[in-house]
Design an enzyme around this catalytic site. Structure first.
Site: not given
Ligand code: UD1
Ligand code: CA
Length: 454
Positions: A13, A18, A78, A84, A230, A352, A363, A366, A426
């Site tokens: 989600a 980035r 979400q 996360t 990321n 083509y 065959n 060309a 032709r």
């Molecule tokens: C996260 C971990 C970090 C780990 C790294 C590995 C946490 C807090 N941090 O950091 O410890 O080393 O991944 O790659 O978990 N997502 C949601 N909802 C949210 C936020 C994120 O579904 O509200 C999903 C994102 O789509 C993604 C995943 O969770 O697929 C990780 O989120 P991201 O923001 O990339 O976390 P990192 O900063 O990489």
């Molecule tokens: Ca990540």
């Protein structure tokens, strides 16, 4: 449901800010398949009773993709991206089995292997209440650090919350975490957003679980199996790891790459034995290359079936819907699309061939073009077995050339040709004896006069 059932929760989600992209991060492709597809393939290969995908509101494309490629997926929304841990909370109502194991996996770690996840689940069932996946990062910046004492993991500290001392730890959290479902309600209830990012962290499960007496251990894998994506630079890095992996598998299966580093494969490219692939070849998704085929340098193939012992390229463009029969040959600067090239047929240069059949042993000379499109509709060209199409012919579809027929070079064929007939369509040639000599004499004389006179 059995008491040991596994629910896999994929977190997807996040906004993926980035990436600087309109496309949700998890739909960015690696080896021709969205990252989410790789994660789903690893996760649904486990003995998961069910998979829950956490997506953000409005991420319909993400939900649609998941439903299309994986069975037994349910979608949790979400509402706002509060971290996360909050994403895990959004999935909770769909985790039906309270006695099993819940495996959280991030949608942005496309390199994760099924075996690694299976090992974590196994350990969670037998030994640890919580099992996390860790790796030694060459550059740990941005990752959560794993703080442990001996085998027991005590907490994960996010980079932004970490002291200098903790930042020096290179053992990082990769994303996957297995938790016994029975503990999940308490762990979710324990989350707060009292940290540097003001987010609810999944990673806090570890410290909170330890505080209430749960055990936690880490499974360790190589960085190249779990590096997160990321940014676009991370995407490129994951792509290159995946390419290396796919090439290694292909070579182990009996493929010779004349220069492996320059060949690009898709997640689903399949090869028979004794296939040879030249330099700078791209296999976009959907290609099956049978045993003994040769794909020469600088060819691009997509959605194509290449038969045994066939030869493609150099410089061929094989587009979706092409099938090439046994020992058929497609040479340089030939483009095919939705074309059935039957056994032993040859299209060696500059053609083509689209919406067409080229019969066995035919065959195609060309510069032959199938004129398949009138700006509105596509039409079919049927070239029979053993047909010989002279160079630089235009075959205006719909048209059928009977078996064994000949087409004179430079023809524009607009009508069907009977089997074994010759068609010439032709302008007729006419000769004027001596014309060129007279023309030259006249002009040379004028030139002489001009340079001597004035
Ligand atoms: C996260 C971990 C970090 C780990 C790294 C590995 C946490 C807090 N941090 O950091 O410890 O080393 O991944 O790659 O978990 N997502 C949601 N909802 C949210 C936020 C994120 O579904 O509200 C999903 C994102 O789509 C993604 C995943 O969770 O697929 C990780 O989120 P991201 O923001 O990339 O976390 P990192 O900063 O990489
Ligand atoms: Ca990540």
């Amino acid at each position: 449901m059995t008491s040991n059932a596994l629910t896999t929760v994929i977190l997807a989600a996040g906004k993926g800010t980035r990436m600087k992209s309109r496309l949700p991060k998890v739909l960015h492709p690696i080896a021709g398949r969205p990252m989410l597809g790789h994660v789903l393939a690893a996760a649904t290969g486990l003995d998961s009773a069910r998979t829950v995908l956490v997506a953000g509101p409005g991420m319909d494309d993400v939900a649609e993709y998941a439903r299309a490629v994986a069975a037994n997926v349910s979608i949790a929304i979400q509402e706002s991206q509060l971290g996360t841990g909050d994403a895990a909370r959004a999935a909770a109502p769909q985790i039906a089995d309270k006695d099993g194991v819940v495996l959280f996996v991030f949608g942005d770690t496309p390199l994760v292997r099924r075996e690694t996840l299976a090992g974590m689940v196994e350990r969670c069932r037998k030994e640890s209440d919580i099992v996390i996946l860790g790796f030694e990062a060459a550059d740990p910046t941005g990752y959560g650090r794993i703080v442990s004492s001996g085998k027991e993991v005590n907490r994960i500290v996010e980079h932004k919350d970490a002291s200098e001392e903790v930042r020096a730890i290179r053992l990082c959290f990769g994303g996957p975490m297995a938790v016994r479902a029975a503990h999940l309600p308490a762990l979710l209830a324990s989350l707060t957003n009292d940290n540097a990012q003001g987010e609810y962290y999944l990673t806090d499960f570890v410290a909170h679980g330890r505080a209430s007496g749960l055990s936690c251990s880490a499974v360790i894998c190589p960085e190249s199996d779990i590096q997160g994506v990321n940014s676009r630079a991370d995407l490129a890095s994951a792509e290159s790891v995946m390419q290396k992996r796919l090439r290694t598998v292909a070579m182990a299966g009996g493929v010779t790459f004349l220069d492996p580093e320059t060949v690009y494969l898709s997640h689903d490219t399949s090869f028979g034995e004794d296939v040879t692939v030249g330099q700078n070849v791209v296999f976009a998704p959907g290609c099956r290359i049978a045993s003994g085929a040769t794909i020469k340098a600088f060819s691009h193939l997509e959605g194509a079936d290449i038969g045994e012992g066939a030869e493609i390229g150099p410089f061929a463009r094989i587009r979706p819907g092409t099938s090439v029969g046994r020992k058929a040959r497609i040479g340089n600067f030939v483009e095919t699309k939705k074309a059935k090239i039957e056994d032993g047929a040859k299209i060696n240069h500059l053609s083509y061939i689209g919406d067409a059949r080229v019969g066995a042993g035919a065959n195609v000379g060309a510069g032959t073009i199938t004129c398949n499109y009138d700006g509105y509709n596509k039409f079919f060209t049927d070239i029979g077995a053993g047909v010989f199409v002279g160079s630089n012919s235009s075959l205006v579809a719909p048209v059928k050339i009977g078996d064994g027929a000949y087409v004179g070079s430079g023809s524009v064929v607009t009508k069907d040709i009977a089997p074994d007939a010759l068609a010439v369509a032709r302008g007729k040639q006419f000769d004027k004896p001596g014309w060129a000599a007279a023309f030259r004499a006249k002009n040379e004389a004028a030139k002489q006069k001009k340079s001597s006179g004035e």
